[in-house]
Design an enzyme around this catalytic site. Structure first.
Site, PDB file in Angstrom:
ATOM      1  NE  ARG A  91       3.963  -3.787  -1.427  1.00 45.46           N
ATOM      2  CZ  ARG A  91       2.904  -3.011  -1.580  1.00 45.46           C
ATOM      3  NH1 ARG A  91       2.049  -3.253  -2.548  1.00 45.46           N
ATOM      4  NH2 ARG A  91       2.698  -1.991  -0.787  1.00 45.46           N
ATOM      5  CG  ASP A 136       6.255  -2.680   0.434  1.00 43.00           C
ATOM      6  OD1 ASP A 136       6.243  -3.873   0.815  1.00 43.00           O
ATOM      7  OD2 ASP A 136       5.446  -1.827   0.839  1.00 43.00           O
ATOM      8  CG  ASP A 150       3.553   8.289  -3.961  1.00 39.36           C
ATOM      9  OD1 ASP A 150       3.699   9.528  -3.986  1.00 39.36           O
ATOM     10  OD2 ASP A 150       3.747   7.597  -2.933  1.00 39.36           O
ATOM     11  CB  SER A 179       1.499   5.454   4.334  1.00 41.17           C
ATOM     12  OG  SER A 179       1.784   4.316   3.551  1.00 41.17           O
TER      13      SER A 179
END
Ligand code: ARG
Length: 415
Positions: free
Chosen positions: A92, A121, A12, A173
């Site tokens: 994060r 996120d 990604d 994931s």
């Protein structure tokens, strides 16, 4: 246009680098933070440059992560929906901070992240950036780009000469750092399906764990772990070691259907051996050392703290205020806890503290007992008076109404 991109080296974010270069005719600087994941990040800078980045930053943030984000959450007993130690949620804001730090240093016009449009996120990244650098524009290519599948991204990558890992892509994931691993997608999307063995990354199945239990002894000072099995350790080594030991006993697997901030329920598997053991041990030490009222209030605030972190509000005045409260409560949370690990479970095996409020003289049922039993009689009379009064007035055994008029209830008496 100059853009700083939060970069992991995966498909990604690699595609994102090229896509942003094309779309904005931009110069791209990649920013990668190491939060103590086991996967090596070596080569990530070279990969970024081969993909087209003009500069690539890689910073080891593990210690800052543990001491500045993980330990405050541990002290607060912050488990989202009573279960999730929030490895991803806590990571994060720190990655966003690194992105902002580099972005400001490099004088970028925007920062970009690789989060999708339906997760938590994106919220954590964007709220954190807006708190730290309100003027910075945030781009979220995954919310707007044309690719509908992994295959389309791979085709784009090949066309643009972006190196794509030859390994078979995991059907899951996965996000990992030193505080835990988050695993979702694939068959895990059916909450009725037990996770297949290959979903797990760092723990053995409890049924395959050793048949003999192992006791770990953890030393705490002011609510944070400082030693393991009699050895003083730095925070990062302690966590790595506890992850290994716990993982070998199948400890720290969490299978959770959780409420995302964006309104959907999702099913995620977590593996967090050290986090599970430390939360367990820390709470046991608090049971011993915290005053009752403080322990009860802190338990309520733990849920608030967890929700706030989960929802991306790390850089908020409420989190700072709660940390003020939590730190005050941790003054005496020092001592030793023994935890027995056995086939996926954590069992308390002992606790002690110089600040223990457990008084053997008061607790004992032996002849050493110092508790004043006679004081209980008057205490109970007054403590129970409101309940007694209520039932004297309203109980079904009171006199029945005569001719529709109610006979007066006897007055409650203190006797
Ligand atoms: N549900 C978790 C959270 O919101 C983890 C999200 C990332 N998970 C993943 N498998 N990539 O904090």
């Amino acid at each position: 246009m100059k853009i700083a991109v939060a970069y992991s080296g995966g498909l990604d974010t690699s595609v994102m680098v090229k896509w942003l270069m094309e779309k904005y005719n931009a110069e791209i600087i990649t920013v990668t933070g190491n939060l103590g994941q086991r996967k090596e990040l070596v080569g990530v800078e070279e990969k970024a440059k081969r993909t087209g980045a003009s500069k690539a930053y890689l910073k080891d943030l593990t210690e800052e992560f543990v001491e500045g984000y993980v330990f405050p959450a541990l002290k607060a007993s912050a488990l989202y929906e009573k279960s999730y130690p929030m490895a991803t949620s806590l990571g994060r804001p720190l990655l966003a901070k690194l992105l902002v730090d580099v972005g400001l240093m490099e004088g970028v016009d925007a920062v970009a992240h690789g989060c999708t449009g339906k997760g938590n996120d994106q919220v954590r990244f964007e709220v954190s950036v807006s708190a730290l650098a309100p003027h910075l524009k945030v781009l979220a290519p995954l919310r707007e780009w044309e690719f509908k599948s992994r295959e389309e991204e791979i085709a784009y990558a090949k066309k643009h000469g972006i190196p794509v890992a030859a390994t078979v892509a995991s059907p899951y994931s996965i996000d990992e750092n030193i505080w835990g691993t988050s695993i979702e997608c694939g068959v895990l999307e059916d909450p009725m399906v037990e996770p297949p063995a290959d979903a797990f990354q760092r723990t053995v199945a409890p049924e395959n764990a050793p048949d003999t239990p192992e006791i770990v002894t953890i030393e705490f000072e002011h609510g944070v772990p400082t030693g393991l099995n009699g050895e003083t350790l730095d925070s990062v080594s302690l966590l790595h070691r506890l992850n290994e030991i716990g993982g070998a006993h199948g400890v720290g697997r969490i299978d959770l259907v959780e409420n995302r901030l964006v309104g959907i329920k999702s099913r995620e598997i977590y593996e967090a051996p050290a986090a599970t053991i430390l939360h367990f041990a820390h709470t046991e030490l608090e049971r011993l050392t915290l005053d009752r009222a403080v322990f009860h209030m802190k338990t309520q605030l733990a849920a608030e703290y967890a929700t706030l972190v989960y929802n991306g509000l790390w850089f908020s005045p409420l989190r700072q205020a709660l940390d003020g409260f939590v730190n005050e409560t941790q003054k005496n949370v020092s001592g030793t806890v023994k935890v027995k690990l056995f086939k996926g479970s954590t069992i308390i095996a002992g606790r002690s503290s110089p600040h223990s409020l457990y008084s053997p003289d008061l607790a004992t049922y032996s002849k050493e007992d110092q508790f004043d039993h006679t004081a209980s009689e008057g205490f109970i009379k007054i403590f129970g008076l409101p309940v007694k009064t209520y039932h004297q007035v309203n109980s079904s055994s009171r006199p029945v109404p005569v001719n529709g008029r109610q006979k007066r209830s006897p007055r409650p008496v203190l006797s």
